[in-house]
Design an enzyme around this catalytic site. Structure first.
Site, PDB file in Angstrom:
ATOM      1  CG  ASP A 218      -0.765 -26.180  62.518  1.00  0.00           C
ATOM      2  OD1 ASP A 218      -0.268 -26.393  61.650  1.00  0.00           O
ATOM      3  OD2 ASP A 218      -2.310 -26.692  62.708  1.00  0.00           O
TER       4      ASP A 218
ATOM      5  CG  PHE B 297      -7.311 -24.455  59.902  1.00  0.00           C
ATOM      6  CD1 PHE B 297      -7.353 -23.800  58.558  1.00  0.00           C
ATOM      7  CD2 PHE B 297      -7.792 -25.893  59.873  1.00  0.00           C
ATOM      8  CE1 PHE B 297      -8.131 -24.341  57.508  1.00  0.00           C
ATOM      9  CE2 PHE B 297      -8.342 -26.368  58.933  1.00  0.00           C
ATOM     10  CZ  PHE B 297      -8.496 -25.810  57.475  1.00  0.00           C
TER      11      PHE B 297
ATOM     12  CE1 TYR C 271      -4.310 -29.654  52.682  1.00  0.00           C
ATOM     13  CE2 TYR C 271      -3.978 -32.094  53.918  1.00  0.00           C
ATOM     14  CZ  TYR C 271      -4.421 -30.637  53.656  1.00  0.00           C
ATOM     15  OH  TYR C 271      -5.324 -30.283  54.764  1.00  0.00           O
ATOM     16  CE  LYS C 272      -3.378 -26.241  54.227  1.00  0.00           C
ATOM     17  NZ  LYS C 272      -3.600 -26.300  55.662  1.00  0.00           N
TER      18      LYS C 272
ATOM     19  NE  ARG D  99      -6.578 -19.460  51.925  1.00  0.00           N
ATOM     20  CZ  ARG D  99      -6.278 -20.433  52.589  1.00  0.00           C
ATOM     21  NH1 ARG D  99      -5.891 -20.398  53.689  1.00  0.00           N
ATOM     22  NH2 ARG D  99      -6.814 -21.605  51.792  1.00  0.00           N
TER      23      ARG D  99
HETATM   24  C1  LIG Z   1      -4.583 -27.075  56.184  1.00  0.00           C
HETATM   25  C2  LIG Z   1      -4.586 -26.998  57.653  1.00  0.00           C
HETATM   26  C3  LIG Z   1      -4.937 -28.156  58.347  1.00  0.00           C
HETATM   27  C4  LIG Z   1      -5.754 -29.305  57.796  1.00  0.00           C
HETATM   28  O1  LIG Z   1      -5.818 -30.371  58.587  1.00  0.00           O
HETATM   29  P1  LIG Z   1      -6.236 -31.799  58.186  1.00  0.00           P
HETATM   30  O2  LIG Z   1      -6.327 -32.788  59.268  1.00  0.00           O
HETATM   31  O3  LIG Z   1      -5.435 -32.049  56.906  1.00  0.00           O
HETATM   32  O4  LIG Z   1      -7.677 -31.677  57.396  1.00  0.00           O
HETATM   33  C5  LIG Z   1      -5.106 -28.043  60.072  1.00  0.00           C
HETATM   34  N1  LIG Z   1      -4.638 -26.704  60.505  1.00  0.00           N
HETATM   35  C6  LIG Z   1      -4.180 -25.601  59.841  1.00  0.00           C
HETATM   36  C7  LIG Z   1      -3.738 -24.616  60.509  1.00  0.00           C
HETATM   37  C8  LIG Z   1      -4.237 -25.854  58.503  1.00  0.00           C
HETATM   38  O5  LIG Z   1      -3.746 -24.853  57.701  1.00  0.00           O
END
Ligand SMILES: *Cc1c(COP(=O)(O)O)cnc(C)c1O
Length: 423
Positions: A198, A129, A223-224, A382
């Site tokens: 992560d 990400f 939030y996921k 997705r």
């Molecule tokens: C959703 C997600 C993020 C989100 O990071 P924020 O700091 O909440 O914007 C980071 N890394 C991964 C792998 C994600 O899937």
């Protein structure tokens, strides 16, 4: 051949089916984007009213004590710990994933610089990400280190004596491919490398065993799959062997050993509390707790193992139905077909029109999302499957909509080709 009726029957026999009742699911929507923003739990509404009216509205500042606001980062953290194989008082809720990643990467770098200053690289996956890569890039700049980006299959063989930290997202956001956390952590340790995981697409979606895998650091999203609401705070875990040994750089007062003594010098709190920084966002934390509770409610129905079993069946069903019923439309499944290597999502690709196809589906109430590719990565359509509230029949109906969108050419309409700010 699976029929719609087969799916109806599977839903009838699904031991997790009652858990769907916990959620406010809008009419006419098949929601396949819980990997981006989880659905709102019904309980969140009442809890927010209570926090607003009673705790903030009436009790005001006294609520830090009387409503236990000050302990929310630990209280919610201990609940999340149960979902990711962490121990009691090892995990806190704080800040965002990006910020927490900065904290743990910095702590890992501090450890490695003391142990072995020759190690000056962070290893990661090229399609990780972007925020993870950006944060690592910034830290590398600060330290004079390098960030090495590899394909998923190459990671293990590049763990060498110049590498300090391996930073991976367990389930890849683009492909749904899942790393074997225990195996890669062991390989990292054998090479003298610390492992930062992560869990954004894992927590609440796949069984995670941080202690069992002997991971060093972990962070993840609220939030996921944890259904905490838009921008919910994130979480951070540090293995107890590191937690007291080093501190993280964002030395805010909430991570101080005695925040309410107002001493002019920083002394880190013992354990994971030092990973807190500033005042916790109480409204968001209260909402996150409701979200986490919806996942913990599965404990009475077989827990994470049952959620995982259903998630595997849902993703398998989707991939199989797309291949059977949408053949000849140029769509292919990008996610691994081996369930052991797949998280709770299925990604499709197509040489063109991916964005418009997703828009056409959204117009029909089937909500997935689109992630653009580049010269090295394909465009991604997705679809996330949250076993707490997604039904087998939803999978069937979603594929039927996709088939209709492709067969009618509906996706080619101009309105579906206009890009929005958020895809
Ligand atoms: C959703 C997600 C993020 C989100 O990071 P924020 O700091 O909440 O914007 C980071 N890394 C991964 C792998 C994600 O899937």
């Amino acid at each position: 051949m699976t029929t719609r009726q087969d799916c109806v029957v599977r839903d009838r026999h699904d031991p997790l089916a009652p858990l769907r009742e916990q959620f406010h699911l809008p009419d006419g929507v098949i929601y396949l984007d819980g990997n981006s923003l989880g659905v709102r739990p019904k309980a969140t509404t009442e809890r927010m009213q209570q926090v607003l009216h009673d705790e903030w509205g009436t009790d005001l500042i006294r609520s830090w004590n009387t409503a236990g606001w000050i302990h929310l980062p630990q209280r919610v953290g201990n609940k999340i710990a149960r979902l990711v194989g962490a121990g009691e008082n090892e995990l806190v809720v704080a800040d965002s994933t990006s910020v927490n990643l900065y904290k743990v990467l910095s702590a890992a770098a501090r450890i490695q610089r003391e142990r072995d200053p020759q190690r000056r690289a962070i290893l990661s996956e090229r399609s990780n990400f972007p925020t993870d890569l950006y944060i690592a890039e910034s830290l590398c700049k600060e330290l004079g280190w390098t960030l090495r980006l590899l394909e998923a299959d190459e990671v293990e063989s590049h763990l060498g004596p110049e590498v300090a930290v391996l930073m991976l997202t367990q389930v890849n956001y683009r492909t749904g491919r899942m790393f074997d956390m225990a195996r890669l952590t062991a390989a990292a340790h054998a090479a003298g490398v610390l492992a930062v995981w992560d869990l954004c697409h894992s927590a609440g979606a796949v069984p995670v065993d941080l202690k069992g895998a002997d991971a060093d650091f972990a962070i993840g999203c609220g939030y996921k799959y944890l259904n905490g609401g838009p921008g919910a705070p994130a979480f951070v875990w540090v293995h107890p062997r590191h937690a007291d040994a080093f501190s993280q750089p964002l030395s805010g007062w909430m991570g101080h050993a005695a925040p309410f003594e107002f001493i002019p010098h920083y002394q880190p709190a013992p354990g994971i509390a030092r990973y807190l920084c500033g005042t916790p966002p109480i409204l968001s934390m209260a909402a996150l707790e409701c979200g986490v509770d919806t996942v913990l409610a599965a404990e009475a129905h077989g827990g994470m193992a049952a959620l995982r079993a259903k998630s595997v069946e849902l993703t398998e069903l989707f991939a199989q139905l797309v291949e059977e019923r949408c053949a000849g439309h140029g769509l292919s499944v990008v996610s691994p077909r081996d369930a052991a290597q797949r998280g709770s999502q299925v990604c499709l690709t197509r040489s063109e029109g991916g964005y418009a196809i997703v828009q056409a589906l959204i117009a029909r109430g089937v909500i997935g999302d689109f992630r653009a590719g580049d010269s090295q990565m394909p465009d991604i359509l997705r679809f996330g499957f949250t076993p707490l509230y997604t039904r087998y029949v939803d999978v069937w109906d979603a594929v039927e909509h996709l088939r209709e969108v492709m067969e009618s050419g509906e996706w080619q309409r101009p309105e579906f080709n206009r890009r929005h700010a958020v895809t």
